[in-house]
Design an enzyme around this catalytic site. Structure first.
Site, PDB file in Angstrom:
ATOM      1  N   GLU A   1       4.090  -6.682   1.504  1.00 12.10           N
ATOM      2  CA  GLU A   1       3.603  -7.074   0.170  1.00 12.10           C
ATOM      3  C   GLU A   1       3.505  -5.855  -0.744  1.00 12.10           C
ATOM      4  OE1 GLU A   1      -0.256  -8.458   1.315  1.00 12.10           O
ATOM      5  OE2 GLU A   1       0.447 -10.386   2.040  1.00 12.10           O
TER       6      GLU A   1
ATOM      7  N   CYS B   1     -14.507   3.650 -27.796  1.00 12.57           N
ATOM      8  CA  CYS B   1     -15.868   4.176 -27.839  1.00 12.57           C
ATOM      9  C   CYS B   1     -16.496   4.247 -26.451  1.00 12.57           C
ATOM     10  CB  CYS B   1     -16.716   3.313 -28.760  1.00 12.57           C
ATOM     11  SG  CYS B   1     -15.917   3.106 -30.345  1.00 12.57           S
TER      12      CYS B   1
ATOM     13  N   GLY C   1       3.621  -3.493  -3.998  1.00  7.77           N
ATOM     14  CA  GLY C   1       3.521  -3.617  -5.455  1.00  7.77           C
ATOM     15  C   GLY C   1       3.919  -2.287  -6.087  1.00  7.77           C
TER      16      GLY C   1
ATOM     17  N   GLY D   1       0.766  -1.239   0.000  1.00  5.83           N
ATOM     18  CA  GLY D   1       0.000   0.000   0.000  1.00  5.83           C
ATOM     19  C   GLY D   1       0.793   1.284   0.000  1.00  5.83           C
TER      20      GLY D   1
HETATM   21  C1  PLP Z   1      -2.943  -5.213  -3.967  1.00  9.48           C
HETATM   22  C2  PLP Z   1      -2.380  -5.827  -2.749  1.00  9.48           C
HETATM   23  C3  PLP Z   1      -1.077  -5.525  -2.355  1.00  9.48           C
HETATM   24  C4  PLP Z   1      -0.211  -4.505  -3.054  1.00  9.48           C
HETATM   25  O1  PLP Z   1      -0.641  -3.200  -2.886  1.00  9.48           O
HETATM   26  P1  PLP Z   1       0.271  -1.959  -3.378  1.00  9.48           P
HETATM   27  O2  PLP Z   1      -0.554  -0.782  -3.089  1.00  9.48           O
HETATM   28  O3  PLP Z   1       0.522  -2.148  -4.829  1.00  9.48           O
HETATM   29  O4  PLP Z   1       1.538  -1.994  -2.583  1.00  9.48           O
HETATM   30  C5  PLP Z   1      -0.587  -6.181  -1.236  1.00  9.48           C
HETATM   31  N1  PLP Z   1      -1.333  -7.092  -0.558  1.00  9.48           N
HETATM   32  C6  PLP Z   1      -2.582  -7.404  -0.909  1.00  9.48           C
HETATM   33  C7  PLP Z   1      -3.332  -8.418  -0.141  1.00  9.48           C
HETATM   34  C8  PLP Z   1      -3.143  -6.790  -2.020  1.00  9.48           C
HETATM   35  O5  PLP Z   1      -4.395  -7.086  -2.372  1.00  9.48           O
END
Ligand code: PLP
Length: 404
Positions: free
Chosen positions: A268, A338, A270, A233
């Site tokens: 986690e 579209c 991303g 997050g």
């Molecule tokens: C989407 C997600 C993430 C990654 O979130 P980011 O904002 O990209 O860091 C991590 N853990 C879970 C369970 C997610 O669904």
């Protein structure tokens, strides 16, 4: 990524060169930036060396995941497809966690067979399903339970996941019930408490609140969690006015938490790993003047990058070559699809453009290509990775024969 002699350049390669060689629209990632992000992420939390599980859903390109694996990261997956992709990229199953509210029995079966680190369950029913399958296999399975800490992440509501009204995780009451249930199970090995309160978080305070909630619930129950999975997050700067997440304060809050609760931290991330590593290079097809607007119609569309249409996300748009002559216009950048929501941004004071000019959409490394589709039967773009002056195609442009 910057302008060198007025030409936008990724490491040592100009956007013009890429467009000439690979056509447009093309996703282009910088290896150097990826390296920098991962190094910084590790540095921010180095005192407790967490297990960093890259959230595959943010970017599912197998070649990019391989690079991420080479930096020692694991993976957070949310489907069987993502688990297969993480394994294909060579990620050690002992560094893979599986999240998601709706894992099917097929997916749970596969995850157990692959001996991944953790299945993070999100309901009582899921725990029972895992137990049933583990029983059939006569195997004890390592699980986590995802707590919904009812914490407002102060982000876009569409990407907020840690509030009571969201479908994710279980509340404290159910959490405690599940812990009790797991203790009496021969096939569930309860190893982890997990949370993930949302995405594009720029304020450390929701994370502090989340840690307080976790701390309280652990104090209520008599169970040692080997792992505390804090999810991802962490937000990035999509524009220069963006607030920046205070990693120092987040790190301090975790260190404080660890004084009372000894466990291994899992993250986690991303977006914070790949978000600013990628740009989308596209071309102006037409400029269409109406009574009220100047539309710049690009060859990229919401099927290539859906974030603006899906959550009103704002991505910076830049010209590939800076002009000397200063003539500015207000442009609305749109795609050819579209749908009226097929719009990237309105830009005031943009340098005057002409048809066939190249345009760069910034910070598309996360939730760009992974959310792309074939809507309007448009083929998915090429993806390339730049390392210094080297260009590597990491996914070829989709061909019409792939779907006709
Ligand atoms: C989407 C997600 C993430 C990654 O979130 P980011 O904002 O990209 O860091 C991590 N853990 C879970 C369970 C997610 O669904």
């Amino acid at each position: 990524m910057k302008y060198i002699n007025k030409k936008f350049t990724i490491e040592k390669v100009s956007v013009q060169k890429i467009a000439k060689k690979f056509d447009t629209p093309t996703y282009c990632y910088s290896y150097k930036k990826l390296n920098e992000n991962i190094k910084n992420f590790k540095k921010n939390f180095k005192s407790f060396s967490p297990l960093i599980c890259f959230a595959i859903k943010s970017n599912t390109n197998v070649n990019l995941i391989k690079e991420i694996k080479n930096f020692g990261l694991g993976a957070d997956v949310v489907s069987m497809g993502e688990l297969m992709m993480a394994l294909k990229a060579g990620i050690n199953p002992k560094k893979i966690v599986f999240s998601g509210v709706g894992k099917t029995s097929k997916e749970i079966n596969y995850a157990i067979d692959k001996k991944i680190l953790l299945i993070n369950a999100e309901s009582k029913s899921e725990i029972k399903e895992i137990e049933k399958i583990a029983n059939l296999k006569k195997r004890k399975v390592q699980v986590g339970i995802r707590l919904n800490p009812n914490t407002d992440a102060k982000t876009l509501k569409q990407i907020s996941t840690g509030k009571r009204e969201n479908k994710f995780g279980v509340n404290d009451k159910v959490f405690i019930e599940i812990v009790k249930y797991c203790k009496n199970s021969n096939y569930i090995d309860l190893k982890c408490l997990s949370v993930h309160i949302g995405s594009q978080i720029l304020d450390h305070k929701p994370y502090e609140k989340m840690l307080n909630v976790i701390s309280k619930i652990i104090n209520k129950i008599n169970h040692n969690f080997e792992f505390i999975d804090l999810g991802g997050g962490m937000g990035i700067s999509y524009n220069s006015r963006n607030k920046k997440l205070n990693y120092k304060k987040y790190n301090l809050a975790i260190k404080k938490f660890l004084k009372n609760h000894k466990s291994k931290i899992i993250f986690e991330p991303g977006r914070s790993i790949v978000g600013n590593t990628g740009i989308l290079i596209c071309k102006v097809i037409y400029i269409k003047k109406t009574e009220s607007k100047n539309f710049v119609i690009l060859d990229a569309a919401m099927n290539d990058l859906i974030r603006p249409a899906l959550y009103g996300a704002v991505h910076k748009i830049l010209p590939s070559v800076k002009k000397n002559k200063k003539l500015y216009k207000t442009y609305e950048f749109v795609g050819p699809i579209c749908e009226s929501t097929d719009k990237f941004a309105t830009s005031k004071n943009f340098q005057e453009l002409k048809e066939k000019d190249l345009i760069i959409i910034c910070d598309v490394g996360a939730y760009g290509m992974s959310l792309s589709s074939n809507y309007n039967l448009r083929p998915k773009p090429t993806e390339i990775l730049i390392k210094g002056s080297k260009i590597k195609v990491i996914k070829k442009r989709q061909k019409y024969r792939d779907f006709i």
